[in-house]
Scaffold this motif. Structure first.
Motif, PDB file in Angstrom:
ATOM      1  N   ARG A 219       1.216  -1.517  -0.338  1.00 47.38           N
ATOM      2  CA  ARG A 219      -0.003  -0.236   0.186  1.00 47.38           C
ATOM      3  C   ARG A 219       0.411   1.168  -0.075  1.00 47.38           C
ATOM      4  O   ARG A 219       1.927   1.110   0.437  1.00 47.38           O
ATOM      5  N   MET A 220       0.661   2.105  -0.359  1.00 45.45           N
ATOM      6  CA  MET A 220       1.153   3.516  -0.286  1.00 45.45           C
ATOM      7  C   MET A 220       0.126   4.378  -0.155  1.00 45.45           C
ATOM      8  O   MET A 220      -1.074   4.908  -1.051  1.00 45.45           O
ATOM      9  N   ALA A 221       0.829   5.810   0.054  1.00 47.10           N
ATOM     10  CA  ALA A 221       0.070   6.971  -0.060  1.00 47.10           C
ATOM     11  C   ALA A 221       0.860   8.018  -0.381  1.00 47.10           C
ATOM     12  O   ALA A 221       2.268   7.804  -0.414  1.00 47.10           O
TER      13      ALA A 221
ATOM     14  N   ASN B 161       5.793  -2.284   8.746  1.00 42.11           N
ATOM     15  CA  ASN B 161       6.402  -1.227   8.919  1.00 42.11           C
ATOM     16  C   ASN B 161       6.139  -0.349   7.797  1.00 42.11           C
ATOM     17  O   ASN B 161       5.396  -0.859   6.715  1.00 42.11           O
ATOM     18  N   VAL B 162       6.361   0.905   8.562  1.00 41.02           N
ATOM     19  CA  VAL B 162       5.386   2.564   7.577  1.00 41.02           C
ATOM     20  C   VAL B 162       7.314   2.959   6.852  1.00 41.02           C
ATOM     21  O   VAL B 162       7.342   3.711   7.896  1.00 41.02           O
TER      22      VAL B 162
ATOM     23  N   LEU C  65       4.120   7.877   1.685  1.00 39.84           N
ATOM     24  CA  LEU C  65       4.441   6.681   3.301  1.00 39.84           C
ATOM     25  C   LEU C  65       4.079   5.259   2.301  1.00 39.84           C
ATOM     26  O   LEU C  65       2.681   4.936   1.085  1.00 39.84           O
ATOM     27  N   LEU C  66       4.486   4.068   2.599  1.00 41.56           N
ATOM     28  CA  LEU C  66       4.483   2.865   1.523  1.00 41.56           C
ATOM     29  C   LEU C  66       5.063   2.163   2.519  1.00 41.56           C
ATOM     30  O   LEU C  66       5.142   2.107   4.332  1.00 41.56           O
ATOM     31  N   SER C  67       4.232   1.113   2.432  1.00 44.28           N
ATOM     32  CA  SER C  67       4.208  -0.693   3.319  1.00 44.28           C
ATOM     33  C   SER C  67       4.282  -1.764   2.562  1.00 44.28           C
ATOM     34  O   SER C  67       3.966  -1.883   1.046  1.00 44.28           O
TER      35      SER C  67
ATOM     36  N   SER D  95      11.290  11.222   1.999  1.00 45.45           N
ATOM     37  CA  SER D  95      10.742  12.051   0.732  1.00 45.45           C
ATOM     38  C   SER D  95      10.867  12.996  -0.512  1.00 45.45           C
ATOM     39  O   SER D  95      12.140  12.278  -1.212  1.00 45.45           O
ATOM     40  N   THR D  96       9.868  13.494  -1.252  1.00 46.12           N
ATOM     41  CA  THR D  96      10.529  13.411  -3.140  1.00 46.12           C
ATOM     42  C   THR D  96      11.088  14.491  -3.260  1.00 46.12           C
ATOM     43  O   THR D  96      11.664  14.250  -4.714  1.00 46.12           O
ATOM     44  N   SER D  97      11.742  14.854  -2.028  1.00 44.54           N
ATOM     45  CA  SER D  97      12.840  16.198  -3.072  1.00 44.54           C
ATOM     46  C   SER D  97      14.249  15.111  -2.805  1.00 44.54           C
ATOM     47  O   SER D  97      14.714  15.548  -3.114  1.00 44.54           O
ATOM     48  N   ASP D  98      14.068  14.065  -2.344  1.00 44.67           N
ATOM     49  CA  ASP D  98      15.013  13.887  -2.378  1.00 44.67           C
ATOM     50  C   ASP D  98      15.198  12.378  -3.466  1.00 44.67           C
ATOM     51  O   ASP D  98      16.439  12.191  -4.122  1.00 44.67           O
TER      52      ASP D  98
END
Length: 567
Positions: free
Chosen positions: A502-504, A523-524, A515-517, A528-531
């Motif tokens: 799953r992701m968001a 674990n979650v 955020l993903l599992s 960071s999309t900037s990285d």
């Protein structure tokens, strides 16, 4: 007291004797008048000495001899200006005696002034006498999961003890004294003696019935009153005054930086008074911190013994009193480059003049304080830990961290609505970073929880009702903000390959986080999309490889490396 008074007025007595020797042509009442003046001076000196308890140090005696000799010297010189035996008239104008008297006064005065200037200005040797070592902040005492910092602050302990004064026999005669930290049977506690509530209370009560003790780490702890007879106290009068009793036993020693005796109890719970003393050079009051001694006096019997730091009884935790620790910090921060340092090069000042006791893991106590630049504020240059038994100072140098005042203000802003306040800020090393650990108190001084604040990054903070919960929350804050942390217990780095379950995508201001599992994992992971811009293009079912920092006991991770194997 008669001895010190005689030594204080010996020059005045010398002038009186000279007056008598050269009195054969004076009026019959002159000798009697001179003797009366000396007796009055002696009685005044006795009263002053009884209250002030001056040392028998030669420098102290010189100045007070000068003061007490002025009246008798003036009278003697005036009467003798032209009325003594001509056999002694070796200078025209009959001025030999006045010259001798005033020359003596000038020599005594000059010597005492030079000695006092030397004590005040010769500060480089004082700095050099401090046993000090320097360390980096990452070598500071660490704080780990499962450990409990001091929860009961001085203010909380005092508040609870005051509420328990009804347990004291005849409580109207007493007030609560200073609170001291120590280990009792291996447990960190606070102890506080009772003090007389004035002269008449002292006369009526005869003795102090005991002291209070309270656990320093249990937030629910209640003080216990211990019935132990105490004869000598800092608030005692006449022969019951603790400092007077110590003075009578060690009249040639000086109290280190005007400290006052502190209460400590031995393993049997018997109360003792502990005082730090030193012996100065004959014509100087300059202190040598390498040669401090500790007097341990039974608070009931008055029997005492002097020790150096190497042979103190094991149960004495604070052979160096907090007053002396504060003076050590002052000298260490100010006197590195001597007295004539008008540019204030290398000068540091304590953010707070008072020190905070720290219970160490090795069952010792240290005094903590942080330093800032003289006149600057906000930024801390470092902090010191002074061993309360030996006086050894360890200075932890830091860069770019806020001082204790700034840390308290930051914490108070978070509790502005509740009007709670932060108390007893102490720096600990958590995950390789200097962190302010504070207790939060409400208006009644009751403990409400802990507040942890990264000393170099105010956005990283955490609060909680207990130490373990607050520590885990703080580590989560470190991970979620991608703050560099050391490999201490509580944070681990893991590399894992798996399929996205799953992701968001979560917007965070101008940035966004993914955020993903992964399948088979609870674990979650936060990316960071900037990285890693391509993380926003991932979808459920993609196979990924990532490296993440994980907080122990928590299912959260901050991704430091990301690779989508399907792209």
């Amino acid at each position: 007291m008669l001895t010190i008074t005689f030594l204080s007025t010996i020059l005045a007595l010398f002038f009186t004797i000279i007056f008598i020797i050269f009195s054969n042509k004076r009026k019959p009442g002159s000798v009697f008048f001179s003797a009366i003046i000396y007796v009055i001076i002696f009685l005044i000196a006795y009263c002053i000495n009884y209250v002030g308890l001056p040392s028998r140090n030669l420098l102290s005696l010189l100045f007070i001899n000068f003061v007490y000799s002025i009246p008798i010297g003036v009278v003697t010189a005036y009467e003798a200006r032209d009325h003594y035996d001509t056999n002694y008239d070796v200078v025209k104008g009959n001025k030999v005696l006045p010259v001798i008297l005033w020359l003596t006064l000038i020599i005594v005065f000059s010597t005492s002034i030079i000695g006092n200037l030397h004590s005040h200005m010769s500060v480089k040797p004082v700095y050099n006498s401090i046993t000090a070592v320097k360390s980096n902040s990452n070598e500071a005492p660490t704080f780990k999961r499962g450990e409990t910092p001091v929860a009961i602050t001085y203010a909380t302990a005092r508040n609870r003890m005051n509420k328990s004064m009804s347990d004291v026999p005849n409580p109207q005669y007493y007030t609560l004294g200073d609170i001291e930290a120590q280990y009792y049977k291996g447990k960190p506690v606070y102890v506080a003696s009772l003090e007389y509530d004035g002269f008449f209370a002292s006369h009526k009560a005869k003795k102090i019935p005991g002291y209070f003790i309270i656990d320093a780490t249990d937030v629910n702890a209640q003080p216990k009153f211990v019935n132990k007879s105490i004869t000598y106290a800092t608030s005692g009068w006449f022969s019951k005054k603790a400092s007077r009793k110590l003075y009578r036993s060690y009249p040639t020693w000086l109290k280190a930086d005007s400290s006052i005796p502190q209460l400590e109890i031995n393993d049997n719970g018997d109360p003792y008074l502990v005082e730090t003393m030193y012996k100065s050079m004959p014509l100087s009051h300059r202190i040598n911190y390498k040669d401090l001694h500790t007097v341990v006096m039974n608070a009931d019997t008055g029997s005492s013994k002097m020790y150096n730091s190497n042979n103190l009884p094991k149960w004495v935790d604070e052979g160096i009193t907090s007053d002396v620790a504060e003076s050590i910090n002052y000298a260490y921060g100010k006197y590195k480059n001597g007295f004539w340092n008008f540019s204030k090069s290398g000068v540091m000042v304590s953010t707070n003049s008072s020190v905070t006791p720290v219970f160490n893991k090795d069952k010792t106590i240290s005094y903590f304080t942080d330093f800032t630049r003289d006149g600057s504020g906000d930024s801390a240059l470092g902090y010191s830990m002074i061993n309360a038994r030996t006086g050894k100072l360890t200075f932890y140098k830091t860069q770019g961290i806020m001082d204790s005042d700034g840390a308290v203000e930051n914490a108070n802003q978070n509790y502005k609505a509740q009007q709670w306040k932060a108390s007893m800020p102490i720096i600990y090393n958590i995950n390789g970073r200097p962190v302010w650990v504070m207790s939060i108190l409400d208006k009644t001084k009751a403990f409400r929880g802990y507040y942890y604040l990264d000393a170099s990054n105010q956005t990283v903070n955490a609060s909680g009702s207990n130490a373990t919960q607050t520590l885990d929350s703080f580590r989560e804050a470190l991970v979620s903000r991608n703050v560099s942390a050391g490999n201490t217990n509580g944070v681990k780095t893991e590399t894992i390959t798996g399929v996205i379950d799953r992701m968001a995508i979560i917007t965070n201001g101008s940035n966004s986080n993914v955020l993903l599992s992964l399948k088979g994992s609870k674990n979650v992971y936060t990316i960071s999309t900037s990285d890693f811009p391509n993380a926003s293009l991932a979808k459920v079912g993609d196979k990924v490889k990532l490296t993440s920092k994980m907080v122990s006991h928590k299912p959260y991770g901050n991704v430091s490396d990301f690779n989508n194997l399907n792209m």
